[in-house]
Scaffold this active site. Structure first.
Site, PDB file in Angstrom:
ATOM      1  N   CYS A 226     -12.913  31.985 -23.479  1.00 17.50           N
ATOM      2  CA  CYS A 226     -12.463  30.643 -23.825  1.00 17.50           C
ATOM      3  C   CYS A 226     -11.386  30.745 -24.896  1.00 17.50           C
ATOM      4  O   CYS A 226     -11.523  31.518 -25.843  1.00 17.50           O
ATOM      5  CB  CYS A 226     -13.661  29.841 -24.349  1.00 17.50           C
ATOM      6  SG  CYS A 226     -13.217  28.187 -24.892  1.00 17.50           S
ATOM      7  N   LEU A 227     -10.344  29.961 -24.753  1.00 23.31           N
ATOM      8  CA  LEU A 227      -9.245  29.989 -25.721  1.00 23.31           C
ATOM      9  C   LEU A 227      -9.718  29.536 -27.110  1.00 23.31           C
ATOM     10  O   LEU A 227      -9.103  29.865 -28.115  1.00 23.31           O
ATOM     11  CB  LEU A 227      -8.085  29.106 -25.248  1.00 23.31           C
ATOM     12  CG  LEU A 227      -7.430  29.544 -23.925  1.00 23.31           C
ATOM     13  CD1 LEU A 227      -6.391  28.524 -23.484  1.00 23.31           C
ATOM     14  CD2 LEU A 227      -6.798  30.919 -24.050  1.00 23.31           C
TER      15      LEU A 227
ATOM     16  N   HIS B 167     -16.686  21.349 -22.326  1.00 23.44           N
ATOM     17  CA  HIS B 167     -15.873  21.091 -23.531  1.00 23.44           C
ATOM     18  C   HIS B 167     -15.841  19.597 -23.854  1.00 23.44           C
ATOM     19  O   HIS B 167     -15.919  19.203 -25.016  1.00 23.44           O
ATOM     20  CB  HIS B 167     -14.429  21.551 -23.323  1.00 23.44           C
ATOM     21  CG  HIS B 167     -14.195  22.998 -23.647  1.00 23.44           C
ATOM     22  ND1 HIS B 167     -14.474  23.536 -24.878  1.00 23.44           N
ATOM     23  CD2 HIS B 167     -13.685  24.013 -22.902  1.00 23.44           C
ATOM     24  CE1 HIS B 167     -14.162  24.834 -24.865  1.00 23.44           C
ATOM     25  NE2 HIS B 167     -13.678  25.147 -23.685  1.00 23.44           N
TER      26      HIS B 167
ATOM     27  N   GLY C  19      -7.805  27.185 -17.706  1.00 22.59           N
ATOM     28  CA  GLY C  19      -8.201  25.797 -17.846  1.00 22.59           C
ATOM     29  C   GLY C  19      -8.136  25.378 -19.296  1.00 22.59           C
ATOM     30  O   GLY C  19      -8.178  26.227 -20.194  1.00 22.59           O
TER      31      GLY C  19
ATOM     32  N   HIS D 252     -17.150  24.840 -17.135  1.00 18.65           N
ATOM     33  CA  HIS D 252     -16.724  25.251 -18.477  1.00 18.65           C
ATOM     34  C   HIS D 252     -15.896  24.149 -19.154  1.00 18.65           C
ATOM     35  O   HIS D 252     -16.146  23.790 -20.306  1.00 18.65           O
ATOM     36  CB  HIS D 252     -15.909  26.551 -18.354  1.00 18.65           C
ATOM     37  CG  HIS D 252     -15.395  27.084 -19.653  1.00 18.65           C
ATOM     38  ND1 HIS D 252     -15.760  28.312 -20.159  1.00 18.65           N
ATOM     39  CD2 HIS D 252     -14.521  26.563 -20.556  1.00 18.65           C
ATOM     40  CE1 HIS D 252     -15.151  28.515 -21.316  1.00 18.65           C
ATOM     41  NE2 HIS D 252     -14.380  27.475 -21.584  1.00 18.65           N
ATOM     42  N   GLU D 253     -14.928  23.607 -18.417  1.00 19.72           N
ATOM     43  CA  GLU D 253     -14.028  22.604 -19.014  1.00 19.72           C
ATOM     44  C   GLU D 253     -14.737  21.269 -19.250  1.00 19.72           C
ATOM     45  O   GLU D 253     -14.510  20.606 -20.258  1.00 19.72           O
ATOM     46  CB  GLU D 253     -12.778  22.405 -18.149  1.00 19.72           C
ATOM     47  CG  GLU D 253     -11.937  23.667 -17.935  1.00 19.72           C
ATOM     48  CD  GLU D 253     -11.580  24.408 -19.216  1.00 19.72           C
ATOM     49  OE1 GLU D 253     -11.466  23.770 -20.274  1.00 19.72           O
ATOM     50  OE2 GLU D 253     -11.448  25.648 -19.156  1.00 19.72           O
TER      51      GLU D 253
ATOM     52  N   GLN E 214     -10.073  20.646 -26.807  1.00 17.67           N
ATOM     53  CA  GLN E 214      -9.620  21.909 -27.414  1.00 17.67           C
ATOM     54  C   GLN E 214      -8.304  21.776 -28.180  1.00 17.67           C
ATOM     55  O   GLN E 214      -7.964  22.637 -28.972  1.00 17.67           O
ATOM     56  CB  GLN E 214      -9.433  22.980 -26.323  1.00 17.67           C
ATOM     57  CG  GLN E 214     -10.742  23.441 -25.710  1.00 17.67           C
ATOM     58  CD  GLN E 214     -10.477  24.463 -24.632  1.00 17.67           C
ATOM     59  OE1 GLN E 214     -10.230  24.126 -23.494  1.00 17.67           O
ATOM     60  NE2 GLN E 214     -10.515  25.741 -24.990  1.00 17.67           N
TER      61      GLN E 214
HETATM   62 NI    NI Z   1     -12.987  26.976 -23.008  1.00 20.98          NI
END
Ligand code: NI
Length: 173
Positions: A94-95, A140, A46, A136-137, A51
């Protein structure tokens, strides 16, 4: 299509709350395509616009095991309408938070709403892993990282490690 740079903790942009998308124009469609390309390239399950340094409220996701198929979905102006139960994710990552994983307490099921890429309102129900990805997304888009949802002790350990790495980097320069 282009690969986008993913912002990493402690970039301050990750703390901001994103602005709702007012119109799904070519710019937004291009952003969606680029975000999907970037997500597969990393790879991740995701990605939120925040991000990649964009202020729009939108996320892309694909939790299928076979990412070769590349059938991602997008949710514009996503909102969690309701949530229930408890689901603890195993080694959530997480990226934007490299080299760190933690178990995170999430809701077990969520109902989310938003728009698809054609601007059509949609409502989805999700459980477990999929529900966790939505949480999670969408976090963000509200300036929240998964490390904000773990115990202070673990979070401090990670933050100290990153500070150390950043210090080393600046010494090398
Ligand atoms: Ni993330």
């Amino acid at each position: 299509m282009a690969l986008l740079e993913i912002l990493k903790y402690p970039d301050k942009f990750l703390k901001r709350s994103a602005t709702p998308v007012a119109e799904i124009n070519d710019d937004i469609l291009e952003l969606i395509d680029d975000m999907a390309e970037t997500m597969y390239d990393e790879p991740g399950v995701g990605l939120a616009a925040t991000q990649v340094g964009r202020d729009e409220r939108l996320i892309v996701y694909d939790i299928s095991e076979d990412q070769e198929k590349r059938q991602y979905d997008v949710l514009i102006n996503p909102e969690i309408l309701s949530q229930e139960g408890v689901f603890v994710t195993e080694k959530e990552g997480c990226l934007s938070v490299p080299d760190f994983k933690a178990n995170v307490k999430r809701a077990a099921s969520v109902t989310v709403s938003g728009l698809n890429r054609k601007g059509k309102p949609i409502r989805l129900e999700a459980e477990d892993m999929m529900a966790a990805v939505f949480q999670h997304e969408i976090d963000h888009l509200n300036g929240i990282l998964f490390i904000d949802r773990i115990s202070g002790l673990k979070r401090d350990m990670y933050k100290r490690r990153i500070k150390k790495q950043l210090r080393k980097k600046s010494k090398k320069k």
